[in-house]
Scaffold this active site. Structure first.
Site, PDB file in Angstrom:
ATOM      1  N   GLY A  16     -15.538  -1.028  -8.884  1.00  0.00           N
ATOM      2  CA  GLY A  16     -16.173   0.192  -9.390  1.00  0.00           C
ATOM      3  C   GLY A  16     -16.846  -0.036 -10.735  1.00  0.00           C
ATOM      4  CB  THR A  42      -7.303  -5.199  -6.955  1.00  0.00           C
ATOM      5  OG1 THR A  42      -6.680  -4.771  -8.162  1.00  0.00           O
ATOM      6  CG2 THR A  42      -6.240  -5.398  -5.888  1.00  0.00           C
ATOM      7  CB  CYS A  43     -11.677  -5.892  -4.057  1.00  0.00           C
ATOM      8  SG  CYS A  43     -12.563  -6.378  -2.579  1.00  0.00           S
ATOM      9  CB  CYS A  48     -10.408  -6.825   0.090  1.00  0.00           C
ATOM     10  SG  CYS A  48     -10.254  -5.307  -0.830  1.00  0.00           S
ATOM     11  CE  LYS A  51      -7.109  -7.778   3.776  1.00  0.00           C
ATOM     12  NZ  LYS A  51      -6.873  -6.402   3.390  1.00  0.00           N
ATOM     13  N   GLY A 175       5.618   0.314   4.875  1.00  0.00           N
ATOM     14  CA  GLY A 175       4.997   0.531   6.180  1.00  0.00           C
ATOM     15  C   GLY A 175       3.548   0.921   6.028  1.00  0.00           C
ATOM     16  CE1 TYR A 177      -5.929   0.901   4.824  1.00  0.00           C
ATOM     17  CE2 TYR A 177      -4.424   2.495   3.890  1.00  0.00           C
ATOM     18  CZ  TYR A 177      -5.630   2.196   4.479  1.00  0.00           C
ATOM     19  OH  TYR A 177      -6.544   3.179   4.716  1.00  0.00           O
ATOM     20  CB  ILE A 178      -0.102  -4.142   1.147  1.00  0.00           C
ATOM     21  CG1 ILE A 178      -1.369  -3.681   0.407  1.00  0.00           C
ATOM     22  CG2 ILE A 178       0.336  -5.527   0.688  1.00  0.00           C
ATOM     23  CD1 ILE A 178      -1.234  -3.613  -1.111  1.00  0.00           C
ATOM     24  CD  GLU A 181      -4.436  -5.087   5.259  1.00  0.00           C
ATOM     25  OE1 GLU A 181      -4.369  -5.566   4.114  1.00  0.00           O
ATOM     26  OE2 GLU A 181      -5.383  -4.367   5.649  1.00  0.00           O
ATOM     27  NE  ARG A 198       9.401   5.991   1.532  1.00  0.00           N
ATOM     28  CZ  ARG A 198       9.155   6.500   0.350  1.00  0.00           C
ATOM     29  NH1 ARG A 198      10.061   6.444  -0.608  1.00  0.00           N
ATOM     30  NH2 ARG A 198       7.986   7.061   0.077  1.00  0.00           N
ATOM     31  NE  ARG A 204       4.538   9.323   4.158  1.00  0.00           N
ATOM     32  CZ  ARG A 204       4.003   9.845   3.057  1.00  0.00           C
ATOM     33  NH1 ARG A 204       3.338  10.974   3.114  1.00  0.00           N
ATOM     34  NH2 ARG A 204       4.128   9.226   1.895  1.00  0.00           N
ATOM     35  CB  THR A 310     -13.228  -2.298  -2.090  1.00  0.00           C
ATOM     36  OG1 THR A 310     -12.020  -2.939  -2.464  1.00  0.00           O
ATOM     37  CG2 THR A 310     -14.405  -2.991  -2.747  1.00  0.00           C
ATOM     38  CB  ALA A 340     -10.246  -1.398   8.991  1.00  0.00           C
ATOM     39  CG  HIS A 435     -19.809  -4.460  30.939  1.00  0.00           C
ATOM     40  ND1 HIS A 435     -18.631  -3.743  30.923  1.00  0.00           N
ATOM     41  CD2 HIS A 435     -19.737  -5.319  31.983  1.00  0.00           C
ATOM     42  CE1 HIS A 435     -17.874  -4.155  31.926  1.00  0.00           C
ATOM     43  NE2 HIS A 435     -18.509  -5.109  32.576  1.00  0.00           N
ATOM     44  CD  GLU A 440     -17.922  -1.761  28.414  1.00  0.00           C
ATOM     45  OE1 GLU A 440     -18.899  -1.280  29.017  1.00  0.00           O
ATOM     46  OE2 GLU A 440     -17.354  -2.825  28.755  1.00  0.00           O
TER      47      GLU A 440
HETATM   48  P1  NDP Z   1       0.472   2.495   1.072  1.00  0.00           P
HETATM   49  O1  NDP Z   1       0.397   3.766   0.327  1.00  0.00           O
HETATM   50  O2  NDP Z   1      -0.502   2.219   2.163  1.00  0.00           O
HETATM   51  O3  NDP Z   1       1.930   2.326   1.682  1.00  0.00           O
HETATM   52  C1  NDP Z   1       3.064   2.373   0.894  1.00  0.00           C
HETATM   53  C2  NDP Z   1       4.262   2.214   1.802  1.00  0.00           C
HETATM   54  O4  NDP Z   1       5.420   2.044   1.016  1.00  0.00           O
HETATM   55  C3  NDP Z   1       4.485   3.433   2.681  1.00  0.00           C
HETATM   56  O5  NDP Z   1       4.896   2.987   3.941  1.00  0.00           O
HETATM   57  C4  NDP Z   1       5.593   4.187   1.945  1.00  0.00           C
HETATM   58  O6  NDP Z   1       6.414   4.910   2.792  1.00  0.00           O
HETATM   59  C5  NDP Z   1       6.383   3.031   1.370  1.00  0.00           C
HETATM   60  N1  NDP Z   1       7.081   3.392   0.135  1.00  0.00           N
HETATM   61  C6  NDP Z   1       6.611   4.054  -0.928  1.00  0.00           C
HETATM   62  N2  NDP Z   1       7.542   4.141  -1.892  1.00  0.00           N
HETATM   63  C7  NDP Z   1       8.644   3.521  -1.421  1.00  0.00           C
HETATM   64  C8  NDP Z   1       9.927   3.270  -1.926  1.00  0.00           C
HETATM   65  N3  NDP Z   1      10.271   3.679  -3.152  1.00  0.00           N
HETATM   66  N4  NDP Z   1      10.820   2.602  -1.157  1.00  0.00           N
HETATM   67  C9  NDP Z   1      10.463   2.178   0.062  1.00  0.00           C
HETATM   68  N5  NDP Z   1       9.257   2.367   0.610  1.00  0.00           N
HETATM   69  C10 NDP Z   1       8.351   3.040  -0.127  1.00  0.00           C
HETATM   70  O7  NDP Z   1       0.447   1.374  -0.053  1.00  0.00           O
HETATM   71  P2  NDP Z   1       0.152  -0.196  -0.023  1.00  0.00           P
HETATM   72  O8  NDP Z   1       0.957  -0.723  -1.147  1.00  0.00           O
HETATM   73  O9  NDP Z   1       0.313  -0.765   1.325  1.00  0.00           O
HETATM   74  O10 NDP Z   1      -1.394  -0.244  -0.399  1.00  0.00           O
HETATM   75  C11 NDP Z   1      -1.877   0.463  -1.544  1.00  0.00           C
HETATM   76  C12 NDP Z   1      -3.232   1.043  -1.280  1.00  0.00           C
HETATM   77  O11 NDP Z   1      -4.179  -0.006  -1.290  1.00  0.00           O
HETATM   78  C13 NDP Z   1      -3.379   1.673   0.104  1.00  0.00           C
HETATM   79  O12 NDP Z   1      -3.014   3.029   0.113  1.00  0.00           O
HETATM   80  C14 NDP Z   1      -4.826   1.511   0.386  1.00  0.00           C
HETATM   81  O13 NDP Z   1      -5.520   2.608  -0.144  1.00  0.00           O
HETATM   82  C15 NDP Z   1      -5.199   0.240  -0.370  1.00  0.00           C
HETATM   83  N6  NDP Z   1      -5.329  -0.903   0.566  1.00  0.00           N
HETATM   84  C16 NDP Z   1      -6.313  -0.877   1.492  1.00  0.00           C
HETATM   85  C17 NDP Z   1      -6.460  -1.924   2.365  1.00  0.00           C
HETATM   86  C18 NDP Z   1      -7.533  -1.881   3.393  1.00  0.00           C
HETATM   87  O14 NDP Z   1      -8.463  -1.093   3.241  1.00  0.00           O
HETATM   88  N7  NDP Z   1      -7.442  -2.678   4.461  1.00  0.00           N
HETATM   89  C19 NDP Z   1      -5.587  -3.096   2.335  1.00  0.00           C
HETATM   90  C20 NDP Z   1      -4.566  -3.006   1.326  1.00  0.00           C
HETATM   91  C21 NDP Z   1      -4.458  -1.946   0.476  1.00  0.00           C
HETATM   92  P3  NDP Z   1       6.174   6.448   3.126  1.00  0.00           P
HETATM   93  O15 NDP Z   1       5.130   6.497   4.182  1.00  0.00           O
HETATM   94  O16 NDP Z   1       7.513   6.901   3.591  1.00  0.00           O
HETATM   95  O17 NDP Z   1       5.744   7.098   1.851  1.00  0.00           O
END
Ligand code: NDP
Length: 449
Positions: A16, A42-43, A48, A51, A175, A177-178, A181, A198, A204, A310, A340, A435, A440
């Protein structure tokens, strides 16, 4: 008239901040930018780009395995982690150099160091005071850490790229993105992966059907995905780590990667000196023009509470420069942003999930199909892909599109254009397919569920 060292001073040289600097300089503004770590943010440096390079590295294993069904006989294959890291880091260095030269060519003054605000129009950097008419905060976000005993034994996405060797066994916490991945990356590179989340399902906020489908596919690739578990402690036990879980079980691994979200990077900025407010999550509060509660201070990217992606940060940085230095007011739209997850298989979406659509529209039609991808036919892989369209029954407008499958990230981009243009289901139906492809399926979905 008061004079300043710069018309614009940007704190943070990521996606940015760099875009905003270059565009503002193109409008004739005198621009300075400070970066505390490495240009690219970061990207480019620890997100990104590295990764995705590691994702490519990890995909060869399944390609080697699939190749047998297509008549190939391969000798033994081994992966050289150090060679992958060296090649990856060389590419990151190259990209960082490109960022630097783009800024140089645009006439932007680049400073190395951690900048902080020091009152209205004043920035303190490496002991000096710099003045600027407008300040842009683009400091991004930093990974959350676990608040449990033994958290010091874990790594986040900031450190995972520095591992010297592939761990034999890894626990990935989260659970999102990261987590999804890196579960795929480590699994593909031959590490035994346990993913600990969790919640009752991964990702989510995504479409529920996509979440369940992807979780099944991730488990099918060999990741030990455990839902509904919290990490309560991590202990070092000789050469290994013991991860204690809320259900009473313990996992023995060689590394623990925590991917539990990212916090806005505002600490040390001294926002209070200029009256810039943050919200309850610690994110800088901005309006649709990225202006903070101080009219001379703006913020874009992950340090604000919008979408942490990004292309969104780049869009916000560009719109800021157009608005403040280009004489065109450009409010930002976060509608129909495609996203994605580079999991294995990939998942991608644009627009509304089925659940969001049903909460907003009376008559929602769901079209979908789950099928065995063609490539799996000869490889005997038990993989299934998912395509899904969410449609407003009244207007026939397509509200959302969702995919799990190979190249989902590539496919969603074109669908995002269609949704942005307000495409109706009838437009999808009138489009001929390519095809045989997974994509498709989106133009051949005829029956609702
Ligand atoms: P996310 O917000 O995607 O996921 C965080 C995860 O950690 C959720 O599953 C959440 O669970 C869990 N969590 C949060 N707090 C706790 C805790 N205290 N104890 C246990 N589990 C916990 O974050 P990421 O770190 O994966 O990525 C950060 C951001 O970076 C993403 O939101 C995205 O915007 C960006 N990103 C984008 C990518 C892409 O475009 N391909 C790739 C990587 C990152 P719950 O659902 O229960 O809250």
């Amino acid at each position: 008239m008061q004079t300043y060292d710069f018309d614009l001073f940007v704190i943070g040289g990521g996606s940015g901040g760099v875009r905003a600097s270059r565009v503002a300089a193109g409008y004739g503004a005198r621009v300075g930018i400070a970066e505390a770590f490495r240009l690219g943010g970061t990207c480019v440096i620890r997100g990104c780009v590295p990764k995705k390079l590691m994702m490519y590295a990890s995909q060869f294993r399944s390609a080697f395995e699939d190749s047998r069904g297509y008549g190939w006989t391969l000798g033994a294959y081994v992966h050289d982690w150090a060679a992958m890291v060296a090649a990856r880091d060389k590419e990151i260095d190259r990209l960082e150099g490109i960022y630097r030269s783009l800024l140089d060519k645009a006439g932007v003054a680049v400073f190395s160091g951690r900048a902080e605000l020091d009152g209205p129009h004043r920035i303190r950097l490496n002991g000096e005071v710099i003045t600027a008419k407008v300040v842009l905060l683009a400091t991004g976000a930093t990974p959350a850490r676990l608040d449990v005993p033994g958290a010091e034994f874990t790594v986040t996405s900031d450190e995972v790229f520095n591992l010297r060797d592939a761990p034999r066994r890894v626990a990935i916490v989260g659970g999102g993105y990261i987590a999804c991945e890196f579960a795929g990356i480590f699994n593909g590179l031959g590490t035994q992966v346990v993913q600990l989340h969790r919640g009752n399902q991964i990702l989510r906020g995504f479409d529920d059907e996509l979440r369940f489908h992807l979780a099944d596919e991730i488990a099918r690739t060999g990741v030990d995905l455990r839902l509904g578990v919290d990490v309560t402690a991590v202990e070092r036990a000789r050469d290994a780590l013991s991860v204690y879980l809320s259900n009473g079980s313990v996992c023995e691994v060689d590394a623990v990667m925590v991917a539990t979200g990212r916090h806005c990077a505002t600490s040390g900025l001294r926002l209070d000196t200029v009256g810039v407010d943050v919200d309850g999550d610690g994110a800088i509060t901005v309006n649709e023009f990225s202006r903070t509660t101080n009219p001379h201070v703006y913020a874009v990217g992950d340090v604000t509470n919008r979408l942490k992606l990004t292309p969104v940060a780049i869009h916000e940085g560009h719109a800021f420069a157009d608005t403040v230095f280009g004489g065109q007011s450009r409010a930002i739209s976060h509608n129909n942003v495609p996203f994605a997850v580079f999991s294995q298989p990939q998942a991608a979406s644009v627009g509304l999930s089925e659940e969001q659509a049903k909460a907003q529209f009376e008559d929602v039609k769901i079209y979908g199909s789950s099928f065995r991808p063609m490539r799996a036919a000869l490889s005997l892989r038990e993989e299934r892909s998912l395509v899904k369209l969410v449609v407003d029954g009244k207007s026939d407008r397509v509200l959302g599109a969702h995919i799990v499958g190979a190249d989902a990230a590539e496919i969603i981009q074109g669908l995002a254009i269609a949704l942005k243009a307000g495409a109706r289901k009838a437009d999808f139906d009138a489009t001929l397919g390519v095809h045989p492809t997974l994509a498709e399926e989106f133009v051949t979905l005829r029956t609702t569920r």
